[in-house]
Motif scaffolding. Structure first.
Motif, PDB file in Angstrom:
ATOM      1  N   LEU A 114       0.834  -1.280   0.152  1.00  0.00           N
ATOM      2  CA  LEU A 114       0.032  -0.039   0.020  1.00  0.00           C
ATOM      3  C   LEU A 114       0.908   1.219   0.226  1.00  0.00           C
ATOM      4  O   LEU A 114       0.683   2.228  -0.646  1.00  0.00           O
ATOM      5  N   PHE A 115       1.920   1.227   0.771  1.00  0.00           N
ATOM      6  CA  PHE A 115       2.806   2.335   0.948  1.00  0.00           C
ATOM      7  C   PHE A 115       3.539   2.567  -0.404  1.00  0.00           C
ATOM      8  O   PHE A 115       3.491   3.738  -0.890  1.00  0.00           O
ATOM      9  N   THR A 116       3.909   1.374  -1.025  1.00  0.00           N
ATOM     10  CA  THR A 116       4.576   1.628  -2.288  1.00  0.00           C
ATOM     11  C   THR A 116       3.703   2.281  -3.545  1.00  0.00           C
ATOM     12  O   THR A 116       3.869   2.998  -4.315  1.00  0.00           O
ATOM     13  N   THR A 117       2.375   1.707  -3.490  1.00  0.00           N
ATOM     14  CA  THR A 117       1.323   2.112  -4.407  1.00  0.00           C
ATOM     15  C   THR A 117       1.010   3.548  -4.316  1.00  0.00           C
ATOM     16  O   THR A 117       1.308   4.368  -5.329  1.00  0.00           O
ATOM     17  N   VAL A 118       0.812   4.207  -3.179  1.00  0.00           N
ATOM     18  CA  VAL A 118       0.608   5.449  -3.084  1.00  0.00           C
ATOM     19  C   VAL A 118       1.642   6.408  -3.407  1.00  0.00           C
ATOM     20  O   VAL A 118       1.597   7.158  -3.955  1.00  0.00           O
ATOM     21  N   ASN A 119       3.071   6.068  -3.106  1.00  0.00           N
ATOM     22  CA  ASN A 119       4.009   6.913  -3.290  1.00  0.00           C
ATOM     23  C   ASN A 119       4.323   6.864  -4.956  1.00  0.00           C
ATOM     24  O   ASN A 119       4.494   7.811  -5.323  1.00  0.00           O
ATOM     25  N   VAL A 120       4.128   5.581  -5.373  1.00  0.00           N
ATOM     26  CA  VAL A 120       4.756   5.445  -7.032  1.00  0.00           C
ATOM     27  C   VAL A 120       3.542   6.237  -7.621  1.00  0.00           C
ATOM     28  O   VAL A 120       3.850   7.150  -8.868  1.00  0.00           O
ATOM     29  N   VAL A 121       2.240   6.290  -7.403  1.00  0.00           N
ATOM     30  CA  VAL A 121       1.131   7.009  -8.113  1.00  0.00           C
ATOM     31  C   VAL A 121       1.571   8.491  -7.935  1.00  0.00           C
ATOM     32  O   VAL A 121       1.423   9.071  -8.910  1.00  0.00           O
ATOM     33  N   LEU A 122       1.673   8.899  -6.907  1.00  0.00           N
ATOM     34  CA  LEU A 122       2.050  10.359  -6.629  1.00  0.00           C
ATOM     35  C   LEU A 122       3.235  10.826  -7.481  1.00  0.00           C
ATOM     36  O   LEU A 122       3.267  11.815  -8.107  1.00  0.00           O
ATOM     37  N   ILE A 123       4.184   9.977  -7.373  1.00  0.00           N
ATOM     38  CA  ILE A 123       5.828  10.390  -8.019  1.00  0.00           C
ATOM     39  C   ILE A 123       5.463  10.418  -9.623  1.00  0.00           C
ATOM     40  O   ILE A 123       5.908  11.308 -10.232  1.00  0.00           O
ATOM     41  N   MET A 124       4.716   9.259 -10.051  1.00  0.00           N
ATOM     42  CA  MET A 124       4.547   9.276 -11.542  1.00  0.00           C
ATOM     43  C   MET A 124       3.658  10.189 -11.985  1.00  0.00           C
ATOM     44  O   MET A 124       4.029  10.935 -13.137  1.00  0.00           O
ATOM     45  N   VAL A 125       2.619  10.700 -11.498  1.00  0.00           N
ATOM     46  CA  VAL A 125       1.478  11.801 -11.846  1.00  0.00           C
ATOM     47  C   VAL A 125       2.210  13.110 -11.584  1.00  0.00           C
ATOM     48  O   VAL A 125       2.437  13.898 -12.773  1.00  0.00           O
ATOM     49  N   LEU A 126       3.038  13.405 -10.465  1.00  0.00           N
ATOM     50  CA  LEU A 126       3.618  14.848 -10.472  1.00  0.00           C
ATOM     51  C   LEU A 126       4.666  14.851 -11.393  1.00  0.00           C
ATOM     52  O   LEU A 126       5.059  15.895 -11.836  1.00  0.00           O
ATOM     53  N   GLY A 127       5.737  13.716 -11.395  1.00  0.00           N
ATOM     54  CA  GLY A 127       6.712  13.739 -12.207  1.00  0.00           C
ATOM     55  C   GLY A 127       6.510  13.972 -13.657  1.00  0.00           C
ATOM     56  O   GLY A 127       7.072  14.808 -14.529  1.00  0.00           O
ATOM     57  N   THR A 128       5.330  13.430 -14.104  1.00  0.00           N
ATOM     58  CA  THR A 128       5.116  13.411 -15.423  1.00  0.00           C
ATOM     59  C   THR A 128       4.474  14.792 -15.695  1.00  0.00           C
ATOM     60  O   THR A 128       4.910  15.285 -16.862  1.00  0.00           O
ATOM     61  N   LEU A 129       3.676  15.530 -14.932  1.00  0.00           N
ATOM     62  CA  LEU A 129       3.389  16.698 -15.159  1.00  0.00           C
ATOM     63  C   LEU A 129       4.349  17.618 -15.270  1.00  0.00           C
ATOM     64  O   LEU A 129       4.192  18.719 -16.025  1.00  0.00           O
ATOM     65  N   ILE A 130       5.403  17.620 -14.246  1.00  0.00           N
ATOM     66  CA  ILE A 130       6.467  18.585 -14.187  1.00  0.00           C
ATOM     67  C   ILE A 130       7.216  18.427 -15.616  1.00  0.00           C
ATOM     68  O   ILE A 130       7.985  19.291 -16.102  1.00  0.00           O
TER      69      ILE A 130
END
Length: 337
Positions: A114-130
């Motif tokens: 669960l911890f990995t899923t939440v972190n990876v989703v935030l990282i990929m979404v924000l990283g892609t937008l930036i």
């Protein structure tokens, strides 16, 4: 005077009539400069392996041998008594049995996913937008943002974690001070590390903040390979921003997204320093992920064999994730062909 005729053998070597033909293969041997000599291409075929040899030796010494020793330790009963007396007590798979039948282990596994899923989703979404934002900015703003991303990425993990501990400190913390200045008087002495949810929130901020630069810079670099003509054609067809991203940008970035996603899953799942340094798995061991759980069981409780078994199980989970990723990539390549 008779005219001597010549005939060509199978190798293209002239043979006078009445003479014995040369041995088979003599023509090719003559052309190659002798049958026993190898061509320069054959001699150079070992060069890549010679170049890889030093890195292979270093990898085996620094990673392979410790992994073997850790695997041997997972089959031993090694506690302070055996460590002091230099005793080696083999107990077979008892450490694995005890770990796999322990409910706490499976709770930690679920928590880690669960911890990995939440972190990876935030990282990929924000990283892609930036990353997409970098492609649209002017040169000065792009360079400024890139410098900020590189500085955040280059900061040592413990240093970054220490900064966030100071920001969220119960007393004299910057975050609590800002909340008080905004009128939230009850946040003056708020303990951000007092509950499981808030502790994980702080850890997530640290990991996401440090991981976004890698994703953003990778995606920006990948976006520069997309031909500008495709965007112009899509704009002429009347496509909006979302449709352009879905039909032009995303298909080109998909391989980079898959590779980056896999690397982030591995990196977040095995993250130890941020989770342990923030609160050492507290409160009540509710913020332990698998690497922290292995460390606390092994070194904290001095059950070294048990800690080794948990670490081996963690590696096996990562290998399963890797196998799933490789299978997905191979299937995509076959579908494209």
């Amino acid at each position: 005077m008779s005219v001597q005729t010549e005939q060509a053998d199978a190798d293209g070597v002239s043979v006078r009539k009445g003479e014995a033909p040369p041995p088979r293969g003599a023509g090719s041997a003559t052309k190659n400069g002798g049958g026993g000599r190898r061509s320069p291409r054959a001699r150079g075929s070992f060069a890549p392996y010679a170049l890889l040899l030093p890195a292979t030796i270093v990898t085996i010494v620094l990673l392979g041998w410790p992994l073997v020793k850790n695997g041997m330790l997972s089959f031993q009963n090694l506690n302070p008594k055996q460590l002091i007396l230099h005793l080696t007590e083999w107990n077979g798979v008892e450490n694995y049995k005890e770990t796999l039948t322990n409910e706490d282990f499976w709770r930690v596994v679920l928590r880690s996913f669960l911890f990995t899923t939440v972190n990876v989703v935030l990282i990929m979404v924000l990283g892609t937008l930036i990353g997409l934002l970098l492609a649209r900015l002017g040169q000065r703003m792009r360079v400024t943002l890139l410098i900020g991303l590189v500085l955040a990425w280059a900061m040592p993990i413990i240093a970054a974690t220490t900064v966030f501990q100071w920001l969220f400190a119960q007393r004299f913390g910057v975050v609590n001070y800002l909340f008080v200045q905004l009128g939230f008087e009850g946040m003056a002495d708020h303990n951000w590390l007092g509950t499981q949810f808030s502790t994980f929130a702080v850890v997530t901020l640290v990991i996401v903040w440090q991981s976004i630069p890698f994703v953003a810079i990778n995606l920006y670099a990948a976006s520069t390979t997309i031909p500008r003509e495709l965007y112009e054609a899509a704009a002429l067809d009347g496509a909006d921003s979302w449709k352009i991203f879905r039909t032009v940008t995303f298909p080109f970035l998909k391989p980079f997204l898959w590779a980056t996603l896999f690397l982030e899953v591995i990196w977040v799942f095995k993250s130890f320093a941020q989770v342990f340094a923030i609160n050492q798995g507290k409160p009540d061991r509710l913020t332990e992920t698998l690497p922290v759980y292995a460390y606390i069981e092994g070194f904290g409780n001095q059950h070294f064999g048990m800690g080794a078994a948990i670490s081996i199980l963690t590696i096996l989970i990562l290998l399963l994730l890797t196998a799933y990723y490789l299978r997905t990539v191979i299937k995509q390549e076959e579908d494209e062909l």
